[in-house]
Design a protein around this motif. Structure first.
Motif, PDB file in Angstrom:
ATOM      1  N   ILE A 142       0.736  -1.035  -0.051  1.00  0.00           N
ATOM      2  CA  ILE A 142      -0.020  -0.202   0.149  1.00  0.00           C
ATOM      3  C   ILE A 142       0.912   1.186  -0.158  1.00  0.00           C
ATOM      4  CG2 ILE A 142      -1.695   1.377   1.271  1.00  0.00           C
ATOM      5  CD1 ILE A 142      -3.025  -1.483   2.270  1.00  0.00           C
ATOM      6  N   ARG A 143       1.975   1.281   0.756  1.00  0.00           N
ATOM      7  CA  ARG A 143       2.974   2.362   0.788  1.00  0.00           C
ATOM      8  C   ARG A 143       3.445   2.648  -0.618  1.00  0.00           C
ATOM      9  NH1 ARG A 143       6.438   0.304   3.929  1.00  0.00           N
ATOM     10  NH2 ARG A 143       7.845  -0.131   2.370  1.00  0.00           N
ATOM     11  N   GLU A 144       3.731   1.511  -1.059  1.00  0.00           N
ATOM     12  CA  GLU A 144       4.370   1.645  -2.697  1.00  0.00           C
ATOM     13  C   GLU A 144       3.322   2.419  -3.542  1.00  0.00           C
ATOM     14  OE1 GLU A 144       5.720  -2.121  -3.321  1.00  0.00           O
ATOM     15  OE2 GLU A 144       7.212  -1.988  -1.792  1.00  0.00           O
ATOM     16  N   THR A 145       2.036   1.876  -3.530  1.00  0.00           N
ATOM     17  CA  THR A 145       1.158   2.260  -4.319  1.00  0.00           C
ATOM     18  C   THR A 145       0.675   3.713  -4.180  1.00  0.00           C
ATOM     19  OG1 THR A 145       0.055  -0.069  -4.466  1.00  0.00           O
ATOM     20  CG2 THR A 145      -1.297   1.976  -4.971  1.00  0.00           C
ATOM     21  N   ILE A 146       0.718   4.250  -2.836  1.00  0.00           N
ATOM     22  CA  ILE A 146       0.336   5.528  -2.513  1.00  0.00           C
ATOM     23  C   ILE A 146       1.557   6.456  -3.129  1.00  0.00           C
ATOM     24  CG2 ILE A 146       0.214   7.163  -0.702  1.00  0.00           C
ATOM     25  CD1 ILE A 146      -1.217   4.988   0.892  1.00  0.00           C
ATOM     26  N   PHE A 147       2.812   5.906  -2.738  1.00  0.00           N
ATOM     27  CA  PHE A 147       3.833   6.590  -3.254  1.00  0.00           C
ATOM     28  C   PHE A 147       3.890   6.991  -4.836  1.00  0.00           C
ATOM     29  CE2 PHE A 147       7.869   7.007  -5.451  1.00  0.00           C
ATOM     30  CZ  PHE A 147       8.761   7.684  -4.310  1.00  0.00           C
ATOM     31  N   GLU A 148       3.373   5.958  -5.415  1.00  0.00           N
ATOM     32  CA  GLU A 148       3.271   5.964  -6.992  1.00  0.00           C
ATOM     33  C   GLU A 148       2.347   6.816  -7.339  1.00  0.00           C
ATOM     34  OE1 GLU A 148       3.340   2.282  -8.824  1.00  0.00           O
ATOM     35  OE2 GLU A 148       5.290   1.726  -8.167  1.00  0.00           O
ATOM     36  N   ILE A 149       1.072   6.796  -6.683  1.00  0.00           N
ATOM     37  CA  ILE A 149      -0.017   7.913  -6.920  1.00  0.00           C
ATOM     38  C   ILE A 149       0.477   9.284  -6.759  1.00  0.00           C
ATOM     39  CG2 ILE A 149      -2.254   8.549  -6.415  1.00  0.00           C
ATOM     40  CD1 ILE A 149      -3.021   5.590  -5.687  1.00  0.00           C
ATOM     41  N   VAL A 150       1.137   9.429  -5.816  1.00  0.00           N
ATOM     42  CA  VAL A 150       1.115  10.930  -5.275  1.00  0.00           C
ATOM     43  C   VAL A 150       2.294  11.411  -6.327  1.00  0.00           C
ATOM     44  CG1 VAL A 150       2.045  12.404  -3.512  1.00  0.00           C
ATOM     45  CG2 VAL A 150       0.620  10.560  -3.060  1.00  0.00           C
ATOM     46  N   PHE A 151       3.361  10.674  -6.778  1.00  0.00           N
ATOM     47  CA  PHE A 151       4.564  10.954  -7.369  1.00  0.00           C
ATOM     48  C   PHE A 151       3.867  11.488  -8.794  1.00  0.00           C
ATOM     49  CE2 PHE A 151       7.791   9.783 -10.233  1.00  0.00           C
ATOM     50  CZ  PHE A 151       8.909  10.548  -9.919  1.00  0.00           C
ATOM     51  N   TYR A 152       3.294  10.336  -9.316  1.00  0.00           N
ATOM     52  CA  TYR A 152       2.824  10.546 -10.669  1.00  0.00           C
ATOM     53  C   TYR A 152       1.757  12.079 -10.746  1.00  0.00           C
ATOM     54  CZ  TYR A 152       5.251   6.474 -12.077  1.00  0.00           C
ATOM     55  OH  TYR A 152       6.392   5.665 -12.323  1.00  0.00           O
ATOM     56  N   ASN A 153       1.388  12.332  -9.741  1.00  0.00           N
ATOM     57  CA  ASN A 153       0.614  13.549  -9.686  1.00  0.00           C
ATOM     58  C   ASN A 153       1.345  14.926  -9.348  1.00  0.00           C
ATOM     59  OD1 ASN A 153      -2.564  13.285 -10.238  1.00  0.00           O
ATOM     60  ND2 ASN A 153      -1.806  11.153  -9.130  1.00  0.00           N
ATOM     61  N   LYS A 154       2.704  14.572  -9.701  1.00  0.00           N
ATOM     62  CA  LYS A 154       3.517  15.854  -9.819  1.00  0.00           C
ATOM     63  C   LYS A 154       4.027  16.262  -8.332  1.00  0.00           C
ATOM     64  CE  LYS A 154       3.410  16.111 -14.077  1.00  0.00           C
ATOM     65  NZ  LYS A 154       3.724  14.968 -14.752  1.00  0.00           N
ATOM     66  N   TYR A 155       3.986  15.582  -7.316  1.00  0.00           N
ATOM     67  CA  TYR A 155       4.300  15.732  -5.806  1.00  0.00           C
ATOM     68  C   TYR A 155       5.778  15.172  -5.492  1.00  0.00           C
ATOM     69  CZ  TYR A 155      -0.228  17.293  -4.910  1.00  0.00           C
ATOM     70  OH  TYR A 155      -1.720  18.053  -4.635  1.00  0.00           O
ATOM     71  N   VAL A 156       6.614  15.782  -4.920  1.00  0.00           N
ATOM     72  CA  VAL A 156       7.825  15.202  -4.505  1.00  0.00           C
ATOM     73  C   VAL A 156       7.582  14.380  -3.194  1.00  0.00           C
ATOM     74  CG1 VAL A 156      10.229  15.692  -3.518  1.00  0.00           C
ATOM     75  CG2 VAL A 156       9.197  17.312  -5.199  1.00  0.00           C
ATOM     76  N   VAL A 157       7.823  13.074  -3.347  1.00  0.00           N
ATOM     77  CA  VAL A 157       7.507  12.111  -2.148  1.00  0.00           C
ATOM     78  C   VAL A 157       8.803  11.490  -1.615  1.00  0.00           C
ATOM     79  CG1 VAL A 157       6.092  10.233  -1.908  1.00  0.00           C
ATOM     80  CG2 VAL A 157       5.347  11.708  -3.618  1.00  0.00           C
ATOM     81  N   LYS A 158       8.706  11.227  -0.446  1.00  0.00           N
ATOM     82  CA  LYS A 158       9.575  10.308   0.352  1.00  0.00           C
ATOM     83  C   LYS A 158       8.739   9.253   1.034  1.00  0.00           C
ATOM     84  CE  LYS A 158      13.243  13.326  -0.018  1.00  0.00           C
ATOM     85  NZ  LYS A 158      14.765  13.533   0.140  1.00  0.00           N
ATOM     86  N   ALA A 159       9.112   7.826   0.749  1.00  0.00           N
ATOM     87  CA  ALA A 159       8.531   7.088   1.606  1.00  0.00           C
ATOM     88  C   ALA A 159       9.639   6.330   2.611  1.00  0.00           C
ATOM     89  CB  ALA A 159       7.728   6.021   0.866  1.00  0.00           C
ATOM     90  N   ALA A 160       9.056   6.063   3.777  1.00  0.00           N
ATOM     91  CA  ALA A 160       9.962   5.351   4.701  1.00  0.00           C
ATOM     92  C   ALA A 160       9.190   4.180   5.396  1.00  0.00           C
ATOM     93  CB  ALA A 160      10.572   6.116   5.583  1.00  0.00           C
ATOM     94  N   LYS A 161      10.052   3.050   5.423  1.00  0.00           N
ATOM     95  CA  LYS A 161       9.282   1.909   6.361  1.00  0.00           C
ATOM     96  C   LYS A 161       9.703   1.893   7.570  1.00  0.00           C
ATOM     97  CE  LYS A 161       8.828  -2.996   5.956  1.00  0.00           C
ATOM     98  NZ  LYS A 161       9.294  -4.381   5.294  1.00  0.00           N
ATOM     99  N   GLY A 162       8.762   2.244   8.690  1.00  0.00           N
ATOM    100  CA  GLY A 162       8.968   2.200  10.008  1.00  0.00           C
ATOM    101  C   GLY A 162       9.486   3.557  10.540  1.00  0.00           C
ATOM    102  N   TRP A 163       9.042   3.760  11.799  1.00  0.00           N
ATOM    103  CA  TRP A 163       9.238   5.151  12.346  1.00  0.00           C
ATOM    104  C   TRP A 163      10.692   5.630  12.416  1.00  0.00           C
ATOM    105  CZ3 TRP A 163      11.902   5.655  17.008  1.00  0.00           C
ATOM    106  CH2 TRP A 163      12.183   4.422  17.733  1.00  0.00           C
TER     107      TRP A 163
END
Length: 110
Positions: free
Chosen positions: A2-23
């Protein structure tokens, strides 16, 4: 996944995105980058999204970052609890891509 899917959705909508697994990784990312919005799942291993949000609220430099919870939990009054605890918005899974993007735009514009 889900994290990867959200990352892709946001990224492909022209936002700068960083994702991290775990706090711990999230905190490491925040040392060198100030996001305009934080999307955080409530259910994370080791530290819950609640605990992570509470930790963020103790750091004055992170207080200005809008915080949006994502969850599949169905606990009654969960949205109210999260908003009362200082979250800026809340998305229940599953959610539509359009709703995710609407929340992101609204919070960043605010």
């Amino acid at each position: 996944m889900i994290r990867e899917t959200i990352f892709e959705i946001v990224f492909y909508n022209k936002y700068v995105v960083k994702a991290a697994k775990g706090w711990r990784r999230i905190l490491k990312v925040l040392e060198n980058w100030a996001p305009h919005l934080m999307l955080c799942d409530i259910m994370m291993p080791v530290m819950s999204g609640y605990a992570f949000h509470e930790a963020m609220q103790k750091d004055k430099s992170l207080l200005v970052i809008p915080f949006v919870y994502l969850t599949a939990e169905t606990e009654e009054n969960l949205v109210r609890k999260c908003l009362n605890d200082g979250a800026d918005d809340f998305l229940s899974k599953p959610f539509k891509t359009s709703k995710l993007l609407e929340v992101i735009k609204t919070e960043i514009d605010r």
